[in-house]
Design a protein around this motif. Structure first.
Motif, PDB file in Angstrom:
ATOM      1  N   SER A 133       0.809  -1.155  -0.041  1.00 31.97           N
ATOM      2  CA  SER A 133       0.057   0.109   0.061  1.00 31.97           C
ATOM      3  C   SER A 133       0.955   1.166  -0.142  1.00 31.97           C
ATOM      4  O   SER A 133       2.014   1.080   0.456  1.00 31.97           O
ATOM      5  CB  SER A 133      -1.086   0.106   1.149  1.00 31.97           C
ATOM      6  OG  SER A 133      -0.092   0.136   2.513  1.00 31.97           O
ATOM      7  N   ALA A 134       0.197   2.432  -0.307  1.00 32.71           N
ATOM      8  CA  ALA A 134       0.955   3.679  -0.307  1.00 32.71           C
ATOM      9  C   ALA A 134       1.126   3.896   1.149  1.00 32.71           C
ATOM     10  O   ALA A 134       2.519   4.590   1.322  1.00 32.71           O
ATOM     11  CB  ALA A 134       0.284   4.705  -0.796  1.00 32.71           C
ATOM     12  N   ASN A 138       4.980   4.991   2.409  1.00 31.01           N
ATOM     13  CA  ASN A 138       5.531   6.098   3.090  1.00 31.01           C
ATOM     14  C   ASN A 138       6.123   5.637   4.702  1.00 31.01           C
ATOM     15  O   ASN A 138       7.231   6.372   4.996  1.00 31.01           O
ATOM     16  CB  ASN A 138       4.043   7.025   3.384  1.00 31.01           C
ATOM     17  CG  ASN A 138       3.613   7.836   2.079  1.00 31.01           C
ATOM     18  OD1 ASN A 138       4.845   8.135   1.352  1.00 31.01           O
ATOM     19  ND2 ASN A 138       2.562   7.795   1.965  1.00 31.01           N
ATOM     20  N   ASP A 254       5.466  12.287  -2.199  1.00 25.96           N
ATOM     21  CA  ASP A 254       4.154  11.547  -2.125  1.00 25.96           C
ATOM     22  C   ASP A 254       3.255  11.809  -3.364  1.00 25.96           C
ATOM     23  O   ASP A 254       2.392  12.539  -3.454  1.00 25.96           O
ATOM     24  CB  ASP A 254       3.516  11.402  -0.853  1.00 25.96           C
ATOM     25  CG  ASP A 254       2.241  10.438  -0.796  1.00 25.96           C
ATOM     26  OD1 ASP A 254       2.011   9.960  -1.805  1.00 25.96           O
ATOM     27  OD2 ASP A 254       1.538   9.929   0.238  1.00 25.96           O
ATOM     28  N   HIS A 257      -1.809  10.800  -4.906  1.00 29.18           N
ATOM     29  CA  HIS A 257      -2.963  11.429  -5.583  1.00 29.18           C
ATOM     30  C   HIS A 257      -2.377  12.191  -6.819  1.00 29.18           C
ATOM     31  O   HIS A 257      -3.276  12.431  -7.752  1.00 29.18           O
ATOM     32  CB  HIS A 257      -3.682  12.372  -4.656  1.00 29.18           C
ATOM     33  CG  HIS A 257      -4.520  11.495  -3.578  1.00 29.18           C
ATOM     34  ND1 HIS A 257      -5.535  12.077  -2.796  1.00 29.18           N
ATOM     35  CD2 HIS A 257      -4.751  10.290  -3.665  1.00 29.18           C
ATOM     36  CE1 HIS A 257      -6.086  11.108  -2.153  1.00 29.18           C
ATOM     37  NE2 HIS A 257      -5.978   9.988  -2.716  1.00 29.18           N
TER      38      HIS A 257
HETATM   39  N1  PMP Z   1      -0.574   9.097   0.272  1.00 27.20           N
HETATM   40  C1  PMP Z   1      -1.801   9.884   0.093  1.00 27.20           C
HETATM   41  C2  PMP Z   1      -1.383  11.336  -0.682  1.00 27.20           C
HETATM   42  C3  PMP Z   1      -2.899   9.457   0.115  1.00 27.20           C
HETATM   43  O1  PMP Z   1      -3.867  10.421  -0.244  1.00 27.20           O
HETATM   44  C4  PMP Z   1      -3.127   8.312   0.619  1.00 27.20           C
HETATM   45  C5  PMP Z   1      -4.806   7.763   0.934  1.00 27.20           C
HETATM   46  N2  PMP Z   1      -5.565   8.655   0.817  1.00 27.20           N
HETATM   47  C6  PMP Z   1      -2.108   7.517   1.138  1.00 27.20           C
HETATM   48  C7  PMP Z   1      -0.845   7.942   0.790  1.00 27.20           C
HETATM   49  C8  PMP Z   1      -2.492   5.985   1.436  1.00 27.20           C
HETATM   50  O2  PMP Z   1      -2.806   5.107   0.740  1.00 27.20           O
HETATM   51  P1  PMP Z   1      -3.511   3.666   1.069  1.00 27.20           P
HETATM   52  O3  PMP Z   1      -4.456   3.972   2.079  1.00 27.20           O
HETATM   53  O4  PMP Z   1      -4.010   2.971  -0.197  1.00 27.20           O
HETATM   54  O5  PMP Z   1      -2.236   3.301   1.833  1.00 27.20           O
END
Ligand code: PMP
Length: 449
Positions: A133-134, A138, A254, A257
């Motif tokens: 996941s993102a 991070n 990041d 989006h």
């Molecule tokens: N980075 C940004 C800029 C996000 O907006 C989001 C989730 N909206 C995330 C990371 C995390 O993504 P995820 O919930 O898919 O891990």
């Protein structure tokens, strides 16, 4: 301008309409309450406008069908996870082919090399890793940044969102200090211990926070998108890069989006030069996965810092990360879906959507504004676009938000849940957009004097 009595009345009417229109979704929600906490698979699904979330049956392109058989125009697109459009043919074919040949091995497949090379071309960073996941991407870059700089803190922007990353749930409190963000569930420590927070676009505050030399990394969206779309002032990114370099702090961008800006995100479109970069959600057409990239210098330090014998239990993990399925999905998505043509088609359509909304705002003289970033657009309840997170947050209006989302949904249009945001997908049509403009006009007219 908004008449609060009318708003209350209209909201009640829309609630009744929602209930009358969606009996099957209601039935499923009631059944779900017996096995799922609060009747939903993820707690934030309780926040959708309406007394329960719509249950989805199928989706293709920019539309989905719900359990009651409605055809809904989807401008939410899984909050970017389906920015590609739902079930894009080429990615689906690649996914099906891969699934038949095995999904996950803890060993690489050749697709990973292709993806690495493609990410290199798009974002300019030489080395890449994969996560589920993102949020994970991070988390891991923050860990790596602390490890290689030997510094304890990270810096984020007030009202940012980077996923459920502990260090980022910090905010500037009323007395100007750093504290846990409202709603922060069970933080293991006060995030003031881990995090510095400054307002977006405030260069002196950024310098003041960096100059002690204790900040490992700044984690930033290149344009804030999680408290409305808040663009950087001209020159802000130059200052951010200069100051991070000056004080030995790494810069993490990041793009999760802001990948809506173009094939290489905002970074490529505006020539940013981060030390690390993360992006998730849409990169594999919605198959859970994300990536992070490292500069040459950071990569060399990371390799030195990671102990081979202990690396499997070092806090950077994910058994399913980088597996064969995600690599195949990512390869197809990057080759054939999120292409230059995708953006060339969708950005003008997004402008059409924004202009439609702006036209209604101007017609009724409302003190609202619109913003756009690539194929993402949003309207916000303040006269002029916000300069930072606090200004944007000050214009939030929960009652109005709920009404706008619900009334739009009742007219067959889904907006992103926690914003008044819309994304345009490959198959969104002008007719879809114009339907939104007409619905927006009608629902606004119903609540103003
Ligand atoms: N980075 C940004 C800029 C996000 O907006 C989001 C989730 N909206 C995330 C990371 C995390 O993504 P995820 O919930 O898919 O891990």
């Amino acid at each position: 301008m908004v008449n609060r009595e009318k708003l209350k009345l209209q909201y009640q009417k829309e609630m009744q309409l929602f209930e009358a229109n969606n009996p099957k979704s209601k039935e499923l929600f009631i059944k779900a309450q017996k096995s799922l906490l609060e009747g939903v698979p993820m707690n934030w699904m309780t926040k959708w406008a309406g007394s329960y979330p719509l249950s989805v049956v199928s989706a293709k392109g920019a539309h989905f069908t719900d359990a009651d058989g409605h055809d809904i125009i989807d401008f939410c697109l899984g909050d970017t996870g389906s920015m590609t459009g739902h079930a894009p043919d080429i990615a689906i074919e690649a996914i099906i082919e891969r699934v038949k040949k095995g999904i996950t091995f803890m060993l690489p497949t050749e697709d990973a090399i292709f993806v690495g090379e493609e990410l290199q071309k798009r974002f300019g960073l030489p080395y890449w890793q994969f996560t589920v996941s993102a949020t994970d991407a991070n988390r891991f870059v923050l860990r790596l940044a602390r490890q290689i700089t030997g510094r304890p803190k990270v810096l984020v922007y007030n009202w940012c969102y980077h996923g459920s990353v502990d260090e980022t749930f910090a905010t500037i409190t009323a007395d100007g200090k750093v504290g846990p963000r409202e709603g922060n569930i069970g933080p293991q420590v006060n995030p003031a211990e881990t995090t510095k927070v400054v307002e977006w676009n405030d260069i002196p505050a950024l310098e003041a926070a960096l100059k002690d030399g204790d900040v490992a990394a700044v984690l930033a969206e290149p344009v804030m998108t999680n408290i409305g779309i808040v663009h950087p002032d001209p020159g802000y990114h130059d200052a951010l890069r200069e100051l991070t370099k000056k004080y030995g702090t790494l810069l993490i961008i990041d793009e999760t989006h802001t990948m809506c800006t173009g094939p290489g995100g905002y970074t490529a479109a505006y020539g940013l030069n981060p030390d690390m970069l993360t992006v998730g959600k849409a990169v594999a057409s919605g198959i859970p996965s994300a990536v992070y990239g490292l500069s040459e210098e950071v990569a060399a330090k990371v390799i030195k810092a990671i102990d081979k014998e202990l690396c499997d239990v070092g806090g950077i993990g994910g058994t399913l990360a980088g597996n064969a399925l995600t690599m195949a999905a990512m390869r197809a998505t990057l080759t054939s879906v999120l292409t230059e043509e995708f953006y060339q088609r969708n950005i003008p359509l997004t402008t059409r959507l924004m202009e439609g909304v702006q036209g209604v705002i101007s017609e009724f003289g409302l003190p609202w504004n619109t913003t756009q970033l690539g194929c993402r657009t949003e309207y916000w309840f303040s006269k002029v676009p916000a300069k930072n997170g606090s200004e944007a947050a000050a214009a939030c209006d929960f009652d109005l938000d709920q009404y706008m989302h619900l009334a739009t949904l009742n007219r067959g249009i889904l907006m992103t849940p926690f914003h008044n945001m819309a994304l345009v997908a490959a198959q969104t049509t002008e007719a879809d957009i114009d339907k939104h403009t007409a619905a927006f006009r009608e629902i606004v007219k119903n609540i103003i004097d």
